[in-house]
Enzyme design. Structure first.
Site, PDB file in Angstrom:
ATOM      1  N   HIS A  11       0.833  -1.203   0.000  1.00 44.19           N
ATOM      2  CA  HIS A  11       0.000   0.000   0.000  1.00 44.19           C
ATOM      3  C   HIS A  11       0.868   1.254   0.000  1.00 44.19           C
ATOM      4  O   HIS A  11       1.652   1.478   0.923  1.00 44.19           O
ATOM      5  CB  HIS A  11      -0.888  -0.029   1.255  1.00 44.19           C
ATOM      6  CG  HIS A  11      -1.830   1.115   1.367  1.00 44.19           C
ATOM      7  ND1 HIS A  11      -1.889   1.927   2.477  1.00 44.19           N
ATOM      8  CD2 HIS A  11      -2.775   1.591   0.518  1.00 44.19           C
ATOM      9  CE1 HIS A  11      -2.823   2.852   2.317  1.00 44.19           C
ATOM     10  NE2 HIS A  11      -3.366   2.659   1.133  1.00 44.19           N
ATOM     11  N   GLU A  38       0.671  -0.515  -4.862  1.00 45.22           N
ATOM     12  CA  GLU A  38      -0.430   0.411  -5.142  1.00 45.22           C
ATOM     13  C   GLU A  38       0.085   1.808  -4.870  1.00 45.22           C
ATOM     14  O   GLU A  38       0.711   2.069  -3.839  1.00 45.22           O
ATOM     15  CB  GLU A  38      -1.619   0.080  -4.224  1.00 45.22           C
ATOM     16  CG  GLU A  38      -2.812   1.024  -4.363  1.00 45.22           C
ATOM     17  CD  GLU A  38      -2.771   2.224  -3.421  1.00 45.22           C
ATOM     18  OE1 GLU A  38      -3.591   3.142  -3.611  1.00 45.22           O
ATOM     19  OE2 GLU A  38      -1.924   2.255  -2.500  1.00 45.22           O
ATOM     20  N   HIS A  53      -0.914  11.346  -2.345  1.00 40.27           N
ATOM     21  CA  HIS A  53      -2.237  10.933  -1.879  1.00 40.27           C
ATOM     22  C   HIS A  53      -3.156  12.102  -1.538  1.00 40.27           C
ATOM     23  O   HIS A  53      -4.289  12.176  -2.016  1.00 40.27           O
ATOM     24  CB  HIS A  53      -2.109  10.023  -0.653  1.00 40.27           C
ATOM     25  CG  HIS A  53      -3.433   9.574  -0.108  1.00 40.27           C
ATOM     26  ND1 HIS A  53      -4.164  10.320   0.815  1.00 40.27           N
ATOM     27  CD2 HIS A  53      -4.179   8.478  -0.369  1.00 40.27           C
ATOM     28  CE1 HIS A  53      -5.289   9.681   1.086  1.00 40.27           C
ATOM     29  NE2 HIS A  53      -5.328   8.563   0.393  1.00 40.27           N
TER      30      HIS A  53
END
Length: 247
Positions: A11, A38, A53
């Protein structure tokens, strides 16, 4: 075309061990023996796709303000590592192109989550997919996902033969069947806090179920028993080592 999905995907790279969404985090995941990562993609004001993000810079850099208002030339001088640990001082926000270079070099699979700033859902998907199309040819090692239905629709239109992951919030949408029919995803990616009854409902679609973000081996085992196929994890090595063996 079938996806070569591992049981555990790193992640934002390997977020428990390196600053998230950085080249260092991708390398760390690869060093741990993790096969896929990811990463989140959004756009600068001048349409450079970067790996990042949040909609604002404060949490993970020494900058401040909305990403959508920053030129890449402003962002490339920011520092994105010391917030995490002194040993990562000097780490930069990578571009998608830089991240892809590392992904290729380390022979990784890639879940590209299109994470647009509000109002930039269409162009973020277009720019990211354009760049990806110029170099990516391993269809079985690529998954495009997004919470934004606009971004996912662009992926359908521009790159219909690439696998899509339908990303769901904790609460199941009432029109879930319609979404699955419209986007024809290869995976359904859902929140670890989703109720077990809802997970059972997801199983009815007979698609691989990927669960985010799972850092507790006991939770991962429970979800495997429910029928979940794979996990996004900040500590992917820990989850991988503790999953029951496949027969």
């Amino acid at each position: 075309m079938s996806l070569r999905l591992p049981r555990v995907i790193g992640h934002r790279g390997a977020k428990a061990y390196a600053p998230e969404n950085t080249l260092e985090s991708i390398h760390t995941a690869a060093d741990l023996g993790i096969k896929w990562v990811e990463l989140d993609v959004k756009l600068t004001k001048d349409d450079v796709p970067i790996i990042f993000h949040d909609d604002t810079l404060e949490r993970t850099t020494n900058g401040s303000g909305p990403v959508a208002e920053m030129l890449y030339d402003d962002l490339k001088h920011l520092e994105a590592g010391s917030w995490y640990a002194d040993s990562f001082a000097g780490v930069k926000i990578p571009t998608l192109e830089e991240a892809l270079d590392v992904i290729y070099a380390r022979d990784l699979g890639f879940n590209m989550e299109i994470k647009p700033c509000p109002g930039r859902e269409k162009e973020t998907a277009e720019v990211a997919l354009d760049l990806l199309a110029a170099s990516w040819d391993a269809h079985e090692q690529l998954l495009i996902s997004s919470f934004s239905h606009v971004s996912l629709e662009v992926a359908c239109d521009m790159a219909g033969d690439w696998a899509r992951g339908l990303l769901l919030e904790k609460e199941m949408p009432e029109n879930l069947s319609d979404l699955v029919e419209f986007f024809t995803p290869k995976t359904i990616n859902f929140d670890a806090e989703t109720e077990a009854s809802a997970v059972e409902m997801l199983l009815d679609f007979e698609l691989p179920l990927l669960c985010y973000t799972v850092n507790d081996p006991m939770l991962a085992r429970r979800l495997v028993n429910l029928g979940v196929d794979g996990f996004f994890s900040d500590c992917p090595d820990v989850i991988k080592e503790n999953l029951p063996r496949m027969h």
